[in-house]
Design a protein around this motif. Structure first.
Motif, PDB file in Angstrom:
ATOM      1  N   UNK A   1     -18.303  21.376  12.408  1.00 16.92           N
ATOM      2  CA  UNK A   1     -17.036  20.910  12.972  1.00 16.92           C
ATOM      3  C   UNK A   1     -17.029  19.394  13.007  1.00 16.92           C
ATOM      4  N   UNK A   2     -15.831  18.836  13.197  1.00 22.59           N
ATOM      5  CA  UNK A   2     -15.695  17.384  13.223  1.00 22.59           C
ATOM      6  C   UNK A   2     -16.198  16.788  14.525  1.00 22.59           C
ATOM      7  N   UNK A   3     -16.515  17.647  15.482  1.00 26.01           N
ATOM      8  CA  UNK A   3     -17.088  17.152  16.744  1.00 26.01           C
ATOM      9  C   UNK A   3     -18.609  17.150  16.714  1.00 26.01           C
ATOM     10  N   UNK A   4     -19.194  17.623  15.628  1.00 26.03           N
ATOM     11  CA  UNK A   4     -20.659  17.666  15.521  1.00 26.03           C
ATOM     12  C   UNK A   4     -21.222  16.252  15.350  1.00 26.03           C
ATOM     13  N   UNK A   5     -22.524  16.135  15.482  1.00 28.87           N
ATOM     14  CA  UNK A   5     -23.194  14.844  15.322  1.00 28.87           C
ATOM     15  C   UNK A   5     -23.068  14.364  13.881  1.00 28.87           C
ATOM     16  N   UNK A   6     -22.920  13.041  13.722  1.00 31.12           N
ATOM     17  CA  UNK A   6     -22.792  12.459  12.390  1.00 31.12           C
ATOM     18  C   UNK A   6     -24.137  12.396  11.686  1.00 31.12           C
ATOM     19  N   UNK A   7     -24.112  12.779  10.427  1.00 28.11           N
ATOM     20  CA  UNK A   7     -25.296  12.692   9.572  1.00 28.11           C
ATOM     21  C   UNK A   7     -24.979  11.668   8.484  1.00 28.11           C
ATOM     22  N   UNK A   8     -25.661  10.527   8.507  1.00 31.24           N
ATOM     23  CA  UNK A   8     -25.429   9.494   7.493  1.00 31.24           C
ATOM     24  C   UNK A   8     -26.189   9.862   6.226  1.00 31.24           C
ATOM     25  N   UNK A   9     -25.450  10.082   5.161  1.00 27.27           N
ATOM     26  CA  UNK A   9     -26.075  10.407   3.871  1.00 27.27           C
ATOM     27  C   UNK A   9     -26.585   9.124   3.217  1.00 27.27           C
ATOM     28  N   UNK A  10     -25.686   8.128   3.077  1.00 26.76           N
ATOM     29  CA  UNK A  10     -26.058   6.828   2.510  1.00 26.76           C
ATOM     30  C   UNK A  10     -25.320   5.716   3.241  1.00 26.76           C
ATOM     31  N   UNK A  11     -26.056   4.724   3.660  1.00 27.70           N
ATOM     32  CA  UNK A  11     -25.449   3.475   4.126  1.00 27.70           C
ATOM     33  C   UNK A  11     -25.550   2.497   2.959  1.00 27.70           C
ATOM     34  N   UNK A  12     -24.457   2.357   2.230  1.00 23.94           N
ATOM     35  CA  UNK A  12     -24.493   1.546   1.013  1.00 23.94           C
ATOM     36  C   UNK A  12     -24.673   0.068   1.321  1.00 23.94           C
ATOM     37  N   UNK A  13     -24.348  -0.358   2.534  1.00 25.71           N
ATOM     38  CA  UNK A  13     -24.617  -1.747   2.918  1.00 25.71           C
ATOM     39  C   UNK A  13     -26.113  -2.018   2.940  1.00 25.71           C
ATOM     40  N   UNK A  14     -26.875  -1.074   3.477  1.00 26.86           N
ATOM     41  CA  UNK A  14     -28.332  -1.231   3.516  1.00 26.86           C
ATOM     42  C   UNK A  14     -28.923  -1.138   2.115  1.00 26.86           C
ATOM     43  N   UNK A  15     -28.408  -0.223   1.311  1.00 26.44           N
ATOM     44  CA  UNK A  15     -28.919  -0.063  -0.050  1.00 26.44           C
ATOM     45  C   UNK A  15     -28.621  -1.289  -0.911  1.00 26.44           C
ATOM     46  N   UNK A  16     -27.507  -1.974  -0.616  1.00 24.83           N
ATOM     47  CA  UNK A  16     -27.101  -3.136  -1.412  1.00 24.83           C
ATOM     48  C   UNK A  16     -27.820  -4.415  -1.016  1.00 24.83           C
ATOM     49  N   UNK A  17     -28.524  -4.386   0.101  1.00 22.56           N
ATOM     50  CA  UNK A  17     -29.179  -5.600   0.596  1.00 22.56           C
ATOM     51  C   UNK A  17     -30.120  -6.175  -0.457  1.00 22.56           C
ATOM     52  N   UNK A  18     -29.978  -7.475  -0.700  1.00 24.60           N
ATOM     53  CA  UNK A  18     -30.831  -8.160  -1.664  1.00 24.60           C
ATOM     54  C   UNK A  18     -30.324  -8.122  -3.089  1.00 24.60           C
ATOM     55  N   UNK A  19     -29.188  -7.479  -3.312  1.00 22.55           N
ATOM     56  CA  UNK A  19     -28.630  -7.390  -4.663  1.00 22.55           C
ATOM     57  C   UNK A  19     -27.316  -8.168  -4.732  1.00 22.55           C
ATOM     58  N   UNK A  20     -27.127  -8.926  -5.819  1.00 22.50           N
ATOM     59  CA  UNK A  20     -25.856  -9.605  -6.029  1.00 22.50           C
ATOM     60  C   UNK A  20     -24.758  -8.610  -6.376  1.00 22.50           C
ATOM     61  N   UNK A  21     -25.158  -7.503  -6.976  1.00 24.17           N
ATOM     62  CA  UNK A  21     -24.214  -6.452  -7.349  1.00 24.17           C
ATOM     63  C   UNK A  21     -24.821  -5.122  -6.944  1.00 24.17           C
ATOM     64  N   UNK A  22     -23.979  -4.201  -6.444  1.00 18.57           N
ATOM     65  CA  UNK A  22     -24.480  -2.868  -6.112  1.00 18.57           C
ATOM     66  C   UNK A  22     -23.369  -1.844  -6.260  1.00 18.57           C
ATOM     67  N   UNK A  23     -23.695  -0.735  -6.885  1.00 19.61           N
ATOM     68  CA  UNK A  23     -22.743   0.373  -6.968  1.00 19.61           C
ATOM     69  C   UNK A  23     -23.497   1.686  -6.899  1.00 19.61           C
ATOM     70  N   UNK A  24     -23.139   2.491  -5.904  1.00 16.39           N
ATOM     71  CA  UNK A  24     -23.650   3.851  -5.845  1.00 16.39           C
ATOM     72  C   UNK A  24     -22.674   4.709  -6.645  1.00 16.39           C
ATOM     73  N   UNK A  25     -23.144   5.213  -7.778  1.00 14.81           N
ATOM     74  CA  UNK A  25     -22.237   5.808  -8.750  1.00 14.81           C
ATOM     75  C   UNK A  25     -21.858   7.242  -8.493  1.00 14.81           C
ATOM     76  N   UNK A  26     -22.212   7.777  -7.361  1.00 12.35           N
ATOM     77  CA  UNK A  26     -21.885   9.162  -7.054  1.00 12.35           C
ATOM     78  C   UNK A  26     -23.129   9.902  -6.619  1.00 12.35           C
ATOM     79  N   UNK A  27     -22.918  11.016  -5.928  1.00  6.51           N
ATOM     80  CA  UNK A  27     -24.064  11.805  -5.488  1.00  6.51           C
ATOM     81  C   UNK A  27     -23.704  13.287  -5.515  1.00  6.51           C
TER      82      UNK A  27
END
Length: 687
Positions: free
Chosen positions: A107-133
């Motif tokens: 349900x939408x009231x359940x606890x959030x599960x973060x699959x990907x934080x793309x801000x964290x994954x992009x850290x240190x890169x001039x360019x970043x794209x998560x192309x799908x999962x």
């Protein structure tokens, strides 16, 4: 506006290029060497020159960026969609350039599960794209692709969603998003890209926890004119490999997802001229096919009987005035996305009663499309809607009661009021009599006496339709008195498959003359004048810009050509350049003289002449994998030596990005701010 600064000069180093006994002299062929420091120095010098020329509007560019950024709700969230036991959605955080991809169980009231934080994954890169999962059937694993260069080469990784661990497997040079899990949650399929052509050409099977060097090749595309795709079908029963020869033929290979080590089998073998797409439900395949149907029709066939077309049963017949574009199958309903007179219509059919109806959108120019509908057993259709005056909206539609529920509309911060804007749909008559649709938007207080500046946009290639959607960044032009027009020229597919066929290969010039004819119609109809008409296009639309200013340089005040494909003949002759071979059915193969001569007649780079050109802003990316940076660089260098005017000629190369420009939702706005500042400055608008 004249320019007194001294532009950089690329040193000519003539190269002879001989084809079919005809020799062309290319003075800037050497610019294709990105490892040459002289080339990099030249690109940097052009960037510096642009900044000098636009120095008077430096603060204005920054103000435009801030203005556009301030319209965006920084802390925002998409409408969740349900797939299996989970609701999936994305959200943005304040200051975040990239999305946070999340889900909630049950349900939408359940606890959030973060699959990907793309801000964290992009850290240190001039360019970043998560192309799908892609999520495994047990909901525990996510296969995802990362590109940190902007060459669209994605490194495949696997994340354990229960523990957060990213597994050591790392598979480079894959097609981002083209991943499919088998039903055993252990085997994963992916496409590998050829590093010369940058086309996906091999499908491998990877077993979780094993060395990727031991992965099994399960399919190889032998024809380098075909593009490949890979996905798990909505029914989850099959994994599909799609080989598509652009506008020519299609072939599907299918594998039962519960038998991952079995061989893929061909659904229906490729035939020249036959394109098809599949949907699967229970024991039936639905086939959208152009067999005896230029605008496509819908057929159905029982599993295992597809090899004989005599077994294919017609569900929706072909119609010469309606292009069948999308389909979505539900247990009791069938939804079709159709295109009539250039506009998308959604058609709902009750498969039990055969009753049907169309959704009414009530605007003259708009875009609508079937959204994510992962569940078969529902009478609710999720769809998206937008228009030139209506921000992007997500709806749920009860297909039985016909009740439409707005779930979310893109929020535009500031003083935006859609009633302050007017949208129109008109038709321009092309020189051969074709009626070309034009979608138009402007503030209702904008004068219609020809005094308003107008920006005309188009693409016109690959059968790609440019639909009239909302843009919050565009408000920065509209609020300063600009009219914005989209010309739905031939080469797109807005008016059906024939519209595309009449704008490709040996009919490509229709694309360019349609654009010019639309411009002249807009002037005659009192929307604007020549001294305040601007044009914009990118990629193949950049080719359009180059061809148009060779044909009618007198018609435009200024032109923005983004990542433009302008050296058509040389590129299409060089099969070592990425993507060339897959383009032969769009432009023709210049190794055949008829196509060589025709391409040569319009190729922008080959047709630069000693004459006056409009003000021109050209943008590119050093790592562009679609249109190599040297095409616009050579074009600008040649224009500098031959043009007879004092108008601005500016080249901007993003030294960190590729075809799509900067990554990140805010950084990309800087590119738009540059385009708009260039155009507005030419009209004397600097605040």
């Amino acid at each position: 506006m004249t320019n007194t600064l001294t532009p950089p000069v690329a040193v000519p180093k003539p190269t002879e290029l001989t084809t079919h006994g005809h020799t062309r002299i290319d003075p800037y062929y050497y610019l294709n060497d990105r490892e040459n420091p002289d080339v990099i120095n030249y690109l940097n010098a052009e960037n510096d020159y642009l900044e000098q020329v636009l120095a008077p509007v430096k603060e204005f560019r920054e103000a435009l960026f801030t203005e556009m950024k301030n319209r965006i709700k920084e802390q925002d969230e998409s409408v969740p969609y349900k797939d299996g036991d989970y609701f999936y959605y994305s959200r943005f955080e304040v200051g975040g350039e990239y999305p946070v991809l999340c889900r909630k169980k049950g349900s939408l009231t359940a606890a959030e599960d973060v699959i990907f934080d793309c801000n964290a994954l992009a850290a240190g890169h001039d360019y970043y794209n998560l192309g799908g999962y892609e999520i495994s059937d047990n909901d525990e694993l996510a296969a995802f692709g990362e590109d940190t260069v902007s060459r669209r080469n994605y490194t495949l990784r696997i994340k354990n969603l229960a523990t957060g661990e990213i597994y050591p497997e790392s598979i480079p040079n894959t097609e981002g998003g083209s991943y499919a899990w088998a039903a055993d949650n252990k085997h994963l399929f992916y496409i590998l890209r050829d590093q010369q052509t940058l086309l996906g050409y091999q499908v491998y099977r990877h077993e979780l926890g094993t060395d990727p060097a031991q992965d099994v090749l399960v399919y190889e595309e032998q024809d380098n004119q075909f593009y490949m795709g890979l996905y798990r079908m909505k029914s989850k029963k099959y994994i599909a490999i799609v080989s598509d020869h652009n506008g020519v033929s299609t072939e599907y290979q299918l594998l039962n997802a519960s038998e991952p080590t079995a061989p893929f089998t061909t659904f229906y073998p490729r035939e020249r001229g036959h394109e098809y797409s599949l949907e699967h439900f229970q024991d039936t395949f639905y086939i959208r096919t152009n067999d005896e149907a230029e605008n496509f029709r819908l057929m159905a066939v029982t599993e295992g009987k597809q090899a004989d077309k005599a077994n294919w049963q017609e569900v929706i017949a072909h119609r010469p005035d309606v292009y069948l574009e999308q389909m979505e199958v539900f247990a009791n309903h069938l939804v079709l996305g159709e295109r009539r007179e250039g506009l998308v219509q959604l058609r709902v059919i009750n498969q039990q009663t055969r009753e049907e109806h169309y959704l009414d959108f009530g605007e003259p120019a708009y875009d609508a499309g079937i959204s994510v509908n992962a569940d078969f057993n529902t009478n609710v259709l999720r769809f998206g809607y937008s228009s030139l005056t209506t921000p992007g909206s997500t709806f749920d539609y009860n297909m039985d009661s016909r009740e439409k529920t707005l779930l979310k509309q893109q929020e535009v911060l500031g003083d935006f009021d859609r009633t302050n804007y007017v949208s129109e749909r008109i038709y321009a008559t092309a020189r051969d009599g074709a009626q070309v649709p034009v979608s138009i938007v402007y503030r209702k207080d904008t004068p219609r006496d020809g005094s308003a500046p107008l920006l005309q946009y188009a693409y016109g290639s690959y059968g790609y339709s440019i639909d009239p959607t909302f843009s919050s960044t565009r408000l920065s032009l509209l609020n300063r008195g600009f009219i914005y027009a989209i010309a739905h020229i031939r080469g797109g597919q807005e008016m059906g498959r024939r519209w595309y066929e009449d704008g490709k290969m040996l009919k490509k010039r229709n694309t360019f003359t349609d654009f010019v004819d639309c411009s002249e119609h807009l002037i005659k109809a009192g929307y604007t004048r020549t001294d305040r008409l601007f044009a914009m296009g990118g990629s193949a639309g950049g080719l359009l810009m180059g061809a148009v200013i060779n044909l009618r340089p007198d018609l435009y005040k200024g032109v923005v050509a983004a990542v433009p494909f302008v050296d058509v003949v040389t590129t299409m002759l060089d099969e070592s350049i990425p993507l060339t071979t897959g383009e032969f059915e769009e432009w023709g193969n210049p190794k055949q003289k008829v196509y060589y001569d025709y391409m040569l007649s319009y190729s922008p780079y080959d047709n630069v002449e000693a004459k006056a050109y409009p003000n021109l802003l050209v943008t590119t990316g050093l790592h562009d994998s679609q249109v190599q940076y040297w095409e616009p660089a050579k074009w600008v260098a040649k224009l500098r030596t031959l043009k007879t005017d004092n108008n601005q000629l500016l080249l901007h190369t993003n030294m960190e990005a590729g075809h799509g420009g900067a990554s990140g939702r805010f950084q990309a706005l800087k590119d738009i701010a540059l385009d708009f500042a260039f155009v507005l400055n030419l009209m004397g608008i600097r605040n």
